[in-house]
Design a protein around this motif. Structure first.
Motif, PDB file in Angstrom:
ATOM      1  N   GLU A 292     -15.435  -9.259  40.060  1.00 35.08           N
ATOM      2  CA  GLU A 292     -16.563 -10.130  40.424  1.00 35.08           C
ATOM      3  C   GLU A 292     -17.846  -9.303  40.518  1.00 35.08           C
ATOM      4  OE1 GLU A 292     -17.036 -13.484  40.733  1.00 35.08           O
ATOM      5  OE2 GLU A 292     -15.050 -13.517  39.788  1.00 35.08           O
ATOM      6  N   LEU A 293     -17.733  -8.108  41.102  1.00 34.29           N
ATOM      7  CA  LEU A 293     -18.882  -7.200  41.188  1.00 34.29           C
ATOM      8  C   LEU A 293     -19.333  -6.765  39.791  1.00 34.29           C
ATOM      9  CD1 LEU A 293     -17.812  -4.829  44.117  1.00 34.29           C
ATOM     10  CD2 LEU A 293     -19.675  -6.477  44.167  1.00 34.29           C
ATOM     11  N   TYR A 294     -18.336  -6.409  38.954  1.00 30.29           N
ATOM     12  CA  TYR A 294     -18.647  -5.908  37.608  1.00 30.29           C
ATOM     13  C   TYR A 294     -19.400  -6.942  36.765  1.00 30.29           C
ATOM     14  CZ  TYR A 294     -15.137  -2.186  38.443  1.00 30.29           C
ATOM     15  OH  TYR A 294     -14.421  -1.121  38.932  1.00 30.29           O
ATOM     16  N   LYS A 295     -19.181  -8.230  37.063  1.00 33.44           N
ATOM     17  CA  LYS A 295     -19.825  -9.302  36.287  1.00 33.44           C
ATOM     18  C   LYS A 295     -21.334  -9.352  36.508  1.00 33.44           C
ATOM     19  CE  LYS A 295     -16.014 -12.687  36.338  1.00 33.44           C
ATOM     20  NZ  LYS A 295     -15.614 -13.977  36.936  1.00 33.44           N
ATOM     21  N   ASP A 296     -21.786  -8.848  37.644  1.00 37.17           N
ATOM     22  CA  ASP A 296     -23.198  -8.942  38.018  1.00 37.17           C
ATOM     23  C   ASP A 296     -24.078  -8.264  36.963  1.00 37.17           C
ATOM     24  OD1 ASP A 296     -25.709  -8.854  39.111  1.00 37.17           O
ATOM     25  OD2 ASP A 296     -25.099  -7.942  41.008  1.00 37.17           O
ATOM     26  N   PRO A 297     -24.926  -9.024  36.273  1.00 34.04           N
ATOM     27  CA  PRO A 297     -25.753  -8.436  35.207  1.00 34.04           C
ATOM     28  C   PRO A 297     -26.761  -7.405  35.725  1.00 34.04           C
ATOM     29  CG  PRO A 297     -26.427 -10.695  35.658  1.00 34.04           C
ATOM     30  CD  PRO A 297     -25.167 -10.466  36.427  1.00 34.04           C
ATOM     31  N   ASN A 298     -26.986  -7.400  37.048  1.00 31.15           N
ATOM     32  CA  ASN A 298     -27.921  -6.426  37.634  1.00 31.15           C
ATOM     33  C   ASN A 298     -27.231  -5.138  38.067  1.00 31.15           C
ATOM     34  OD1 ASN A 298     -30.233  -8.179  37.473  1.00 31.15           O
ATOM     35  ND2 ASN A 298     -29.308  -9.361  39.143  1.00 31.15           N
ATOM     36  N   LEU A 299     -25.875  -5.142  38.029  1.00 31.68           N
ATOM     37  CA  LEU A 299     -25.144  -3.931  38.414  1.00 31.68           C
ATOM     38  C   LEU A 299     -25.092  -2.978  37.225  1.00 31.68           C
ATOM     39  CD1 LEU A 299     -23.329  -2.538  40.630  1.00 31.68           C
ATOM     40  CD2 LEU A 299     -21.368  -3.520  39.418  1.00 31.68           C
ATOM     41  N   ALA A 300     -25.566  -1.742  37.447  1.00 29.64           N
ATOM     42  CA  ALA A 300     -25.583  -0.762  36.355  1.00 29.64           C
ATOM     43  C   ALA A 300     -25.103   0.605  36.829  1.00 29.64           C
ATOM     44  CB  ALA A 300     -26.992  -0.655  35.770  1.00 29.64           C
ATOM     45  N   VAL A 301     -24.339   0.613  37.947  1.00 30.26           N
ATOM     46  CA  VAL A 301     -23.729   1.853  38.460  1.00 30.26           C
ATOM     47  C   VAL A 301     -22.317   1.521  38.923  1.00 30.26           C
ATOM     48  CG1 VAL A 301     -25.913   2.905  39.216  1.00 30.26           C
ATOM     49  CG2 VAL A 301     -24.620   1.437  40.794  1.00 30.26           C
ATOM     50  N   LYS A 302     -21.510   2.547  39.102  1.00 28.45           N
ATOM     51  CA  LYS A 302     -20.155   2.336  39.631  1.00 28.45           C
ATOM     52  C   LYS A 302     -20.260   1.882  41.088  1.00 28.45           C
ATOM     53  CE  LYS A 302     -17.864   5.593  41.563  1.00 28.45           C
ATOM     54  NZ  LYS A 302     -17.220   6.890  41.832  1.00 28.45           N
ATOM     55  N   PRO A 303     -19.680   0.733  41.449  1.00 24.87           N
ATOM     56  CA  PRO A 303     -19.768   0.284  42.841  1.00 24.87           C
ATOM     57  C   PRO A 303     -18.885   1.128  43.769  1.00 24.87           C
ATOM     58  CG  PRO A 303     -18.385  -1.211  41.582  1.00 24.87           C
ATOM     59  CD  PRO A 303     -18.942  -0.219  40.603  1.00 24.87           C
ATOM     60  N   PRO A 304     -19.328   1.381  44.988  1.00 26.57           N
ATOM     61  CA  PRO A 304     -18.536   2.205  45.925  1.00 26.57           C
ATOM     62  C   PRO A 304     -17.183   1.591  46.270  1.00 26.57           C
ATOM     63  CG  PRO A 304     -20.431   1.189  47.034  1.00 26.57           C
ATOM     64  CD  PRO A 304     -20.607   0.964  45.578  1.00 26.57           C
ATOM     65  N   GLN A 305     -17.062   0.273  46.125  1.00 27.84           N
ATOM     66  CA  GLN A 305     -15.791  -0.402  46.450  1.00 27.84           C
ATOM     67  C   GLN A 305     -14.637   0.070  45.561  1.00 27.84           C
ATOM     68  OE1 GLN A 305     -18.760  -1.819  46.102  1.00 27.84           O
ATOM     69  NE2 GLN A 305     -19.026  -3.645  47.369  1.00 27.84           N
ATOM     70  N   LEU A 306     -14.950   0.681  44.423  1.00 29.04           N
ATOM     71  CA  LEU A 306     -13.895   1.146  43.519  1.00 29.04           C
ATOM     72  C   LEU A 306     -12.994   2.171  44.194  1.00 29.04           C
ATOM     73  CD1 LEU A 306     -12.508   1.222  40.779  1.00 29.04           C
ATOM     74  CD2 LEU A 306     -14.327   2.697  39.916  1.00 29.04           C
ATOM     75  N   GLU A 307     -13.524   2.896  45.168  1.00 25.78           N
ATOM     76  CA  GLU A 307     -12.718   3.912  45.857  1.00 25.78           C
ATOM     77  C   GLU A 307     -11.521   3.294  46.575  1.00 25.78           C
ATOM     78  OE1 GLU A 307     -15.120   6.353  48.362  1.00 25.78           O
ATOM     79  OE2 GLU A 307     -16.472   6.943  46.732  1.00 25.78           O
ATOM     80  N   GLN A 308     -11.611   2.005  46.922  1.00 28.57           N
ATOM     81  CA  GLN A 308     -10.499   1.343  47.602  1.00 28.57           C
ATOM     82  C   GLN A 308      -9.319   1.090  46.660  1.00 28.57           C
ATOM     83  OE1 GLN A 308     -10.601   0.964  50.929  1.00 28.57           O
ATOM     84  NE2 GLN A 308     -12.563   2.005  50.663  1.00 28.57           N
ATOM     85  N   ARG A 309      -9.549   1.264  45.364  1.00 29.92           N
ATOM     86  CA  ARG A 309      -8.510   0.971  44.364  1.00 29.92           C
ATOM     87  C   ARG A 309      -7.410   2.034  44.364  1.00 29.92           C
ATOM     88  NH1 ARG A 309      -4.988   0.400  41.620  1.00 29.92           N
ATOM     89  NH2 ARG A 309      -4.744  -0.493  39.543  1.00 29.92           N
ATOM     90  N   GLY A 310      -7.686   3.238  44.913  1.00 29.48           N
ATOM     91  CA  GLY A 310      -6.647   4.264  44.977  1.00 29.48           C
ATOM     92  C   GLY A 310      -6.763   5.325  43.904  1.00 29.48           C
ATOM     93  N   GLY A 311      -7.781   5.241  43.050  1.00 29.45           N
ATOM     94  CA  GLY A 311      -7.906   6.199  41.942  1.00 29.45           C
ATOM     95  C   GLY A 311      -9.003   7.225  42.156  1.00 29.45           C
ATOM     96  N   ALA A 312      -9.239   7.606  43.418  1.00 30.27           N
ATOM     97  CA  ALA A 312     -10.294   8.578  43.703  1.00 30.27           C
ATOM     98  C   ALA A 312     -10.104   9.844  42.875  1.00 30.27           C
ATOM     99  CB  ALA A 312     -10.292   8.921  45.190  1.00 30.27           C
ATOM    100  N   TYR A 313     -11.211  10.371  42.386  1.00 30.76           N
ATOM    101  CA  TYR A 313     -11.256  11.625  41.617  1.00 30.76           C
ATOM    102  C   TYR A 313     -10.651  11.496  40.215  1.00 30.76           C
ATOM    103  CZ  TYR A 313     -11.518  12.842  46.551  1.00 30.76           C
ATOM    104  OH  TYR A 313     -11.812  12.849  47.892  1.00 30.76           O
ATOM    105  N   TYR A 314     -10.321  10.280  39.800  1.00 25.27           N
ATOM    106  CA  TYR A 314      -9.787  10.079  38.447  1.00 25.27           C
ATOM    107  C   TYR A 314     -10.767  10.612  37.412  1.00 25.27           C
ATOM    108  CZ  TYR A 314      -9.361   7.219  34.188  1.00 25.27           C
ATOM    109  OH  TYR A 314      -9.318   6.776  32.900  1.00 25.27           O
ATOM    110  N   SER A 315     -12.034  10.188  37.550  1.00 29.17           N
ATOM    111  CA  SER A 315     -13.051  10.611  36.589  1.00 29.17           C
ATOM    112  C   SER A 315     -13.225  12.124  36.623  1.00 29.17           C
ATOM    113  CB  SER A 315     -14.388   9.938  36.920  1.00 29.17           C
ATOM    114  OG  SER A 315     -15.436  10.545  36.200  1.00 29.17           O
TER     115      SER A 315
END
Length: 439
Positions: A292-315
């Protein structure tokens, strides 16, 4: 001669993790000149790919880096002449993961995505698909490196080692996370921390810890017994017993809790099942919010909520590895590679997770200094035998190998239960396991 423009194919490009990877390519463009970045998915993942792809394009545009983002369902188009291929796929999506976690719990056995019977089920579905991807790489990009992030990463890497000629390295965010946790415990910058890790993916031991060149392993074991935060997002933060840690003489990885605290972890899972459901159920909700966050046409950075997904430091783990290969850095990273005698008590063609020198030729394991005592060797050899059998079951549709794999695994460990779990896994994954039903 080093290329000035790179092509990278991301298989499973519609993953919720992808924005983190995009951020990494943006931040490291000065040392990693990616010209064409292909995000690949299957038709079932069309909606997610389009949403993630849109965000990726906005991120690149905002950062003003000349990376061309391509969205495609044509895997071969993406792989052709690629320099690097990364895999982050989930065969059967999160519904399959939920089944993987629920089936063992029916029989009072731990249900976990990569460890035990749940990891076994995921491997059966995943290995044939990864080997099919390898065939495309062999034909269309024979000089490419395959960097596999798909779980169970160690077992998948071993299948590629045994059944493919592709130059492959298995990758996990756990080692880099462990270094950061130790740095936080010592209140120092992570660059000052060196560790020796010995074992296999999700079953490795940190056997030596240096800060500024000084061995502080025993001090860390004392601190670790009283500390919180030495775990991953998806694993309960149960503290380690001090006497146990000191007798072990090493810091176990987060996933060791499933082995060393089996009863406590099972009790927690059964309780969670009643209240929150499986970890897959939790992740589904997190992913819905993320998309839902990713759909936002004004979002152009990685949202901080992604850290809750469990893949910290993947990148960070992925970009560090790609950059070190491309730039021939010869630095040390902990990755999954062919054993070749590095751990003497395991077969040469086994996949192991150890410190490696990373250069333009890939990853070359560093000789370990740890003595493989029974404290580590015993559990390691049993779980590796399970992994070997799992690879054979997945590749050949071998029911007998699968039955033996589950029976000897410490988190199953009973013929009757192993047979019931295996039969349930095969029946509930029938559409993804044609190798078992083709006769």
């Amino acid at each position: 001669m080093k290329k000035n423009e790179l092509k990278v194919a991301v298989i499973g490009g519609g993953s919720s993790y992808t924005p983190e990877l995009i951020e990494g390519f943006i931040n490291h463009y000065h040392e990693l000149p990616v010209k064409d970045l292909y995000l690949v998915d299957i038709e079932k993942g069309r909606k997610k790919l389009e949403i993630v792809g849109g965000l990726a394009k906005r991120m690149v545009e905002k950062a003003r880096v000349p990376i061309n983002i391509h969205l495609t369902f044509d895997r071969q188009e993406a792989i052709k002449d690629a320099d690097f291929v990364t895999t982050q796929i989930r065969v059967g999506l999160l519904d399959a993961r939920a089944r993987d976690e629920r089936i063992p719990l029916r029989y009072n056995r731990i249900g976990q995505e990569t460890t035990g019977a749940g990891g076994f089920a995921k491997a059966l579905r995943t290995i044939p698909v990864i080997l099919d991807i390898c065939k495309d790489i062999e034909a269309l990009a024979p000089n490419a490196f395959l960097l596999n992030f798909t779980n169970p990463a160690g077992i998948v890497t071993e299948a590629v080692i045994k059944y493919s000629n592709v130059r492959s390295i298995g990758l996990c965010n756990l080692p880099i996370g462990t270094r950061k946790q130790i740095a936080k415990l010592c209140d120092v910058d992570v660059s000052k921390v060196e560790i020796e890790m010995v074992g296999i993916n999700h079953l490795n031991w940190t056997t030596k810890i240096l800060v500024d060149g000084v061995d502080i392993t025993e001090s860390i074991l004392h601190k670790a017994a009283e500390a919180s935060g030495l775990t991953m997002k998806n694993i309960p933060d149960f503290g380690w017993d001090k006497a146990f840690l000191l007798s072990l003489g090493a810091l176990p990885c987060s996933y060791h809790r499933y082995y060393y605290m089996k009863d406590k972890m099972l009790e927690q899972q059964l309780e969670d099942l009643k209240t929150k459901g499986t970890r897959a159920d939790v992740v589904k909700k997190v992913e819905e919010e993320l998309f839902e966050l990713y759909k936002d046409p004004n979002l152009a950075v990685k949202p901080p909520q992604l850290e809750q997904r469990g893949g910290a430091y993947y990148s960070e783990a992925a970009i560090n590895l790609i950059s070190s290969i491309y730039n021939n850095k010869k630095d040390i990273q902990t990755v999954n590679v062919r054993n070749n005698g590095t751990i003497p008590c395991l077969p040469d063609d086994a996949s192991i997770e150890v410190n490696c020198v990373i250069d333009s030729q890939g990853a070359r394991s560093v000789q370990i200094t740890t003595e493989m005592t029974p404290k580590i060797r015993g559990l390691l050899q049993i779980v590796k035998a399970y992994e070997e059998l799992t690879v054979e079951a997945a590749v050949h549709g071998d029911y007998n190998a699968g039955l033996q794999a589950l029976t000897i695994h410490p988190l199953v460990g009973s013929i009757d239960v192993a047979k019931k779990i295996l039969d349930d896994i095969l029946e509930e994954n029938r559409e993804y396991l044609p190798q078992f039903f083709s006769n």
